[in-house]
Design a protein around this motif. Structure first.
Motif, mmCIF file in Angstrom:
data_model
loop_
_atom_site.group_PDB
_atom_site.id
_atom_site.type_symbol
_atom_site.label_atom_id
_atom_site.label_comp_id
_atom_site.label_asym_id
_atom_site.label_seq_id
_atom_site.Cartn_x
_atom_site.Cartn_y
_atom_site.Cartn_z
ATOM 1 N N UNK A 55 84.184 -5.459 -59.934
ATOM 2 C CA UNK A 55 84.749 -4.647 -61.018
ATOM 3 C C UNK A 55 85.603 -3.565 -60.380
ATOM 4 N N UNK A 56 86.873 -3.549 -60.735
ATOM 5 C CA UNK A 56 87.781 -2.503 -60.274
ATOM 6 C C UNK A 56 88.078 -1.625 -61.479
ATOM 7 N N UNK A 57 87.797 -0.346 -61.339
ATOM 8 C CA UNK A 57 87.999 0.599 -62.435
ATOM 9 C C UNK A 57 89.072 1.611 -62.061
ATOM 10 N N UNK A 58 89.775 2.089 -63.073
ATOM 11 C CA UNK A 58 90.769 3.134 -62.866
ATOM 12 C C UNK A 58 90.515 4.283 -63.827
ATOM 13 N N UNK A 59 90.904 5.454 -63.396
ATOM 14 C CA UNK A 59 90.913 6.651 -64.228
ATOM 15 C C UNK A 59 92.368 6.888 -64.605
ATOM 16 N N UNK A 60 92.614 7.071 -65.886
ATOM 17 C CA UNK A 60 93.993 7.159 -66.358
ATOM 18 C C UNK A 60 94.177 8.369 -67.266
ATOM 19 N N UNK A 61 95.244 9.118 -67.013
ATOM 20 C CA UNK A 61 95.616 10.229 -67.880
ATOM 21 C C UNK A 61 97.053 9.985 -68.343
ATOM 22 N N UNK A 62 97.227 9.841 -69.653
ATOM 23 C CA UNK A 62 98.559 9.626 -70.236
ATOM 24 C C UNK A 62 99.347 8.548 -69.490
ATOM 25 N N UNK A 63 98.746 7.380 -69.318
ATOM 26 C CA UNK A 63 99.373 6.226 -68.664
ATOM 27 C C UNK A 63 99.632 6.407 -67.166
ATOM 28 N N UNK A 64 99.019 7.430 -66.549
ATOM 29 C CA UNK A 64 99.135 7.628 -65.107
ATOM 30 C C UNK A 64 97.752 7.462 -64.487
ATOM 31 N N UNK A 65 97.642 6.545 -63.543
ATOM 32 C CA UNK A 65 96.367 6.326 -62.874
ATOM 33 C C UNK A 65 96.150 7.444 -61.860
ATOM 34 N N UNK A 66 95.004 8.114 -61.976
ATOM 35 C CA UNK A 66 94.711 9.274 -61.133
ATOM 36 C C UNK A 66 93.492 9.054 -60.242
ATOM 37 N N UNK A 67 92.847 7.906 -60.371
ATOM 38 C CA UNK A 67 91.684 7.606 -59.549
ATOM 39 C C UNK A 67 91.261 6.166 -59.724
ATOM 40 N N UNK A 68 90.388 5.726 -58.818
ATOM 41 C CA UNK A 68 89.952 4.332 -58.873
ATOM 42 C C UNK A 68 88.687 4.140 -58.045
ATOM 43 N N UNK A 69 88.125 2.964 -58.170
ATOM 44 C CA UNK A 69 86.970 2.567 -57.381
ATOM 45 C C UNK A 69 86.575 1.152 -57.750
ATOM 46 N N UNK A 70 85.842 0.505 -56.889
ATOM 47 C CA UNK A 70 85.361 -0.837 -57.215
ATOM 48 C C UNK A 70 83.930 -1.028 -56.762
ATOM 49 N N UNK A 71 83.295 -2.019 -57.366
ATOM 50 C CA UNK A 71 81.996 -2.518 -56.925
ATOM 51 C C UNK A 71 82.136 -4.021 -56.772
ATOM 52 N N UNK A 72 81.532 -4.560 -55.737
ATOM 53 C CA UNK A 72 81.565 -6.008 -55.494
ATOM 54 C C UNK A 72 80.169 -6.465 -55.110
ATOM 55 N N UNK A 73 79.711 -7.518 -55.774
ATOM 56 C CA UNK A 73 78.401 -8.082 -55.455
ATOM 57 C C UNK A 73 78.524 -8.886 -54.161
ATOM 58 N N UNK A 74 77.629 -8.596 -53.237
ATOM 59 C CA UNK A 74 77.636 -9.271 -51.938
ATOM 60 C C UNK A 74 76.216 -9.724 -51.609
ATOM 61 N N UNK A 75 76.092 -10.765 -50.792
ATOM 62 C CA UNK A 75 74.752 -11.177 -50.369
ATOM 63 C C UNK A 75 74.195 -10.189 -49.352
ATOM 64 N N UNK A 76 72.925 -9.917 -49.463
ATOM 65 C CA UNK A 76 72.268 -9.003 -48.528
ATOM 66 C C UNK A 76 71.896 -9.751 -47.254
ATOM 67 N N UNK A 77 71.650 -9.005 -46.212
ATOM 68 C CA UNK A 77 71.159 -9.592 -44.964
ATOM 69 C C UNK A 77 69.813 -10.252 -45.246
ATOM 70 N N UNK A 78 69.516 -11.353 -44.609
ATOM 71 C CA UNK A 78 68.295 -12.091 -44.931
ATOM 72 C C UNK A 78 67.001 -11.331 -44.672
ATOM 73 N N UNK A 79 67.038 -10.300 -43.863
ATOM 74 C CA UNK A 79 65.825 -9.542 -43.555
ATOM 75 C C UNK A 79 65.570 -8.379 -44.521
#
Length: 154
Positions: A55-79
């Motif tokens: 999921x990539x998210x943006x913060x927007x003010x009056x059609x201008x992107x002012x911030x962002x961030x993402x989360x990605x599901x990944x496999x964990x180490x087996x231990x």
């Protein structure tokens, strides 16, 4: 204060997200002398936007992107106890918009998304000397876990 919209990024946002990425790189250069000069691409932004496991998210003010961030599901180490985790990245709010709780909003929504995907473990990387970022992540419930060390040899 104008209203800031938090929304899912679209492919149409790619040009501004690429620009924000370079702003992030410039902000991080003082923390990492090993970064190459010029344009750097930390993240495959297009692929993340298109992925069902991100999921990539943006913060927007009056059609201008002012911030962002993402989360990605990944496999964990087996231990590890958990099978998967959500990796947070590209966490950036333009300096003029900091101090308004926007990073906390981004993190909160990304946490919610991670839980909706069945994972409760969330991890991220931050430069050890980036004290303002560390403080923001600790405020969001993150704890320091591991330190990466390096040595340049001749």
């Amino acid at each position: 204060m104008k209203h800031i919209l938090l929304r899912k990024a679209s492919l149409g946002d790619l040009p501004i997200l690429e620009q924000l990425l370079q702003e992030l790189v410039e902000a991080e250069r003082p923390f990492d002398e090993t970064l190459k000069e010029g344009v750097i691409h930390y993240y495959p932004i297009k692929e993340l936007i298109e992925s069902d496991d991100a999921a990539v998210l943006v913060l927007e003010e009056e059609d201008h992107i002012v911030g962002c961030g993402y989360a990605q599901i990944k496999p964990a180490k087996p231990y590890l106890r958990h099978q998967t985790y959500a990796h947070l990245g590209f966490m950036f709010v333009r300096p003029a918009y900091r101090g308004r709780g926007l990073n906390q909003q981004l993190i909160g929504e990304l946490k919610h998304w991670a839980v909706s995907k069945g994972t409760k473990e969330i991890r991220l990387e931050v430069y050890a000397e980036n004290s303002s970022a560390i403080k923001a992540y600790e405020k969001a419930g993150f704890k320091k876990l591991l330190t990466t060390m390096r040595c340049e040899v001749q």
